[in-house]
Scaffold this motif. Structure first.
Motif, PDB file in Angstrom:
ATOM      1  N   ARG A  23       0.987  -1.307  -0.102  1.00  0.00           N
ATOM      2  CA  ARG A  23      -0.124   0.023   0.140  1.00  0.00           C
ATOM      3  C   ARG A  23       0.981   1.387   0.041  1.00  0.00           C
ATOM      4  O   ARG A  23       0.636   2.138  -0.650  1.00  0.00           O
ATOM      5  CB  ARG A  23      -0.937   0.078   1.102  1.00  0.00           C
ATOM      6  N   ARG A  24       1.962   1.217   0.889  1.00  0.00           N
ATOM      7  CA  ARG A  24       2.842   2.510   0.770  1.00  0.00           C
ATOM      8  C   ARG A  24       4.048   2.088  -0.119  1.00  0.00           C
ATOM      9  O   ARG A  24       4.610   0.832   0.184  1.00  0.00           O
ATOM     10  CB  ARG A  24       3.146   2.732   2.359  1.00  0.00           C
ATOM     11  N   ASN A  25       4.445   2.855  -0.892  1.00  0.00           N
ATOM     12  CA  ASN A  25       5.633   2.942  -1.638  1.00  0.00           C
ATOM     13  C   ASN A  25       7.115   2.685  -0.757  1.00  0.00           C
ATOM     14  O   ASN A  25       7.736   1.564  -1.228  1.00  0.00           O
ATOM     15  CB  ASN A  25       5.945   4.001  -2.425  1.00  0.00           C
ATOM     16  N   SER A  26       7.203   3.440   0.360  1.00  0.00           N
ATOM     17  CA  SER A  26       8.480   3.165   1.129  1.00  0.00           C
ATOM     18  C   SER A  26       8.574   1.830   1.700  1.00  0.00           C
ATOM     19  O   SER A  26       9.478   1.137   1.870  1.00  0.00           O
ATOM     20  CB  SER A  26       8.231   4.219   2.130  1.00  0.00           C
ATOM     21  N   VAL A  27       7.345   1.253   2.319  1.00  0.00           N
ATOM     22  CA  VAL A  27       7.354   0.065   2.860  1.00  0.00           C
ATOM     23  C   VAL A  27       7.683  -1.162   1.511  1.00  0.00           C
ATOM     24  O   VAL A  27       8.260  -2.180   1.721  1.00  0.00           O
ATOM     25  CB  VAL A  27       6.152  -0.384   3.432  1.00  0.00           C
ATOM     26  N   TYR A  28       6.909  -0.820   0.404  1.00  0.00           N
ATOM     27  CA  TYR A  28       7.191  -1.799  -0.631  1.00  0.00           C
ATOM     28  C   TYR A  28       8.601  -1.987  -1.134  1.00  0.00           C
ATOM     29  O   TYR A  28       9.055  -2.840  -1.384  1.00  0.00           O
ATOM     30  CB  TYR A  28       6.343  -1.444  -1.696  1.00  0.00           C
ATOM     31  N   VAL A  29       9.204  -0.473  -1.166  1.00  0.00           N
ATOM     32  CA  VAL A  29      10.636  -0.482  -1.623  1.00  0.00           C
ATOM     33  C   VAL A  29      11.702  -1.229  -0.542  1.00  0.00           C
ATOM     34  O   VAL A  29      12.634  -2.017  -1.028  1.00  0.00           O
ATOM     35  CB  VAL A  29      10.926   0.999  -1.701  1.00  0.00           C
ATOM     36  N   THR A  30      11.365  -0.807   0.547  1.00  0.00           N
ATOM     37  CA  THR A  30      12.131  -1.443   1.712  1.00  0.00           C
ATOM     38  C   THR A  30      12.062  -3.094   1.514  1.00  0.00           C
ATOM     39  O   THR A  30      13.094  -3.858   1.741  1.00  0.00           O
ATOM     40  CB  THR A  30      11.613  -1.094   3.047  1.00  0.00           C
ATOM     41  N   PHE A  31      10.808  -3.581   1.422  1.00  0.00           N
ATOM     42  CA  PHE A  31      10.415  -4.968   1.412  1.00  0.00           C
ATOM     43  C   PHE A  31      11.334  -5.555  -0.019  1.00  0.00           C
ATOM     44  O   PHE A  31      12.142  -6.694   0.160  1.00  0.00           O
ATOM     45  CB  PHE A  31       8.976  -5.514   1.221  1.00  0.00           C
ATOM     46  N   VAL A  32      11.261  -4.900  -0.992  1.00  0.00           N
ATOM     47  CA  VAL A  32      12.055  -5.350  -2.128  1.00  0.00           C
ATOM     48  C   VAL A  32      13.570  -5.481  -2.029  1.00  0.00           C
ATOM     49  O   VAL A  32      14.229  -6.498  -2.339  1.00  0.00           O
ATOM     50  CB  VAL A  32      11.612  -4.620  -3.484  1.00  0.00           C
ATOM     51  N   ILE A  33      14.076  -4.582  -1.369  1.00  0.00           N
ATOM     52  CA  ILE A  33      15.430  -4.433  -1.021  1.00  0.00           C
ATOM     53  C   ILE A  33      15.760  -5.335  -0.293  1.00  0.00           C
ATOM     54  O   ILE A  33      16.963  -6.007  -0.222  1.00  0.00           O
ATOM     55  CB  ILE A  33      15.894  -2.822  -0.668  1.00  0.00           C
ATOM     56  N   ALA A  34      15.137  -5.526   1.023  1.00  0.00           N
ATOM     57  CA  ALA A  34      15.607  -6.546   1.849  1.00  0.00           C
ATOM     58  C   ALA A  34      15.440  -7.786   1.523  1.00  0.00           C
ATOM     59  O   ALA A  34      16.287  -8.655   1.690  1.00  0.00           O
ATOM     60  CB  ALA A  34      14.672  -6.195   3.242  1.00  0.00           C
ATOM     61  N   GLY A  35      14.420  -8.144   0.507  1.00  0.00           N
ATOM     62  CA  GLY A  35      14.305  -9.259  -0.034  1.00  0.00           C
ATOM     63  C   GLY A  35      15.359  -9.659  -1.047  1.00  0.00           C
ATOM     64  O   GLY A  35      15.953 -11.007  -1.219  1.00  0.00           O
ATOM     65  N   ALA A  36      15.760  -8.857  -1.784  1.00  0.00           N
ATOM     66  CA  ALA A  36      16.953  -8.922  -2.694  1.00  0.00           C
ATOM     67  C   ALA A  36      18.535  -9.291  -2.006  1.00  0.00           C
ATOM     68  O   ALA A  36      18.996 -10.138  -2.144  1.00  0.00           O
ATOM     69  CB  ALA A  36      17.105  -7.772  -3.592  1.00  0.00           C
ATOM     70  N   PHE A  37      18.331  -8.449  -0.874  1.00  0.00           N
ATOM     71  CA  PHE A  37      19.655  -8.743  -0.118  1.00  0.00           C
ATOM     72  C   PHE A  37      19.568 -10.187   0.827  1.00  0.00           C
ATOM     73  O   PHE A  37      20.685 -10.935   0.550  1.00  0.00           O
ATOM     74  CB  PHE A  37      19.571  -7.872   1.257  1.00  0.00           C
ATOM     75  N   LEU A  38      18.572 -10.632   1.394  1.00  0.00           N
ATOM     76  CA  LEU A  38      18.521 -11.992   1.977  1.00  0.00           C
ATOM     77  C   LEU A  38      18.569 -12.745   1.121  1.00  0.00           C
ATOM     78  O   LEU A  38      19.192 -14.099   1.247  1.00  0.00           O
ATOM     79  CB  LEU A  38      17.213 -12.006   2.877  1.00  0.00           C
TER      80      LEU A  38
END
Length: 73
Positions: A23-38
């Motif tokens: 729903r929020r772009n900042s949470v989505y971008v954080t989720f994508v970056i953290a998922g890519a890192f992990l």
């Protein structure tokens, strides 16, 4: 008869994911970056273990004379 899909009280799995993550772009971008890192860390760990398993006896650490560290006494 009404064949339209019925809405549940709390929604489905995708609606829950949308509400929590996308729903929020900042949470989505954080989720994508953290998922890519992990994900990168998991793949790196798996490939490293697979490489060590396939090269047992061929590594520097496996050579008895070269792999030993000199004790500092």
């Amino acid at each position: 008869m009404d064949y339209a899909p019925r809405r549940r009280g709390q929604g489905g799995l995708f609606e829950g994911l949308y509400r929590v993550i996308m729903r929020r772009n900042s949470v989505y971008v954080t989720f994508v970056i953290a998922g890519a890192f992990l994900g990168e860390r998991a793949v790196d760990y798996g490939v490293h273990r697979l490489w060590e398993y396939n090269n047992v006896g061929k590594r520097y650490e496996d050579i008895p004379v070269l792999g030993q560290r000199q004790s500092e006494e």
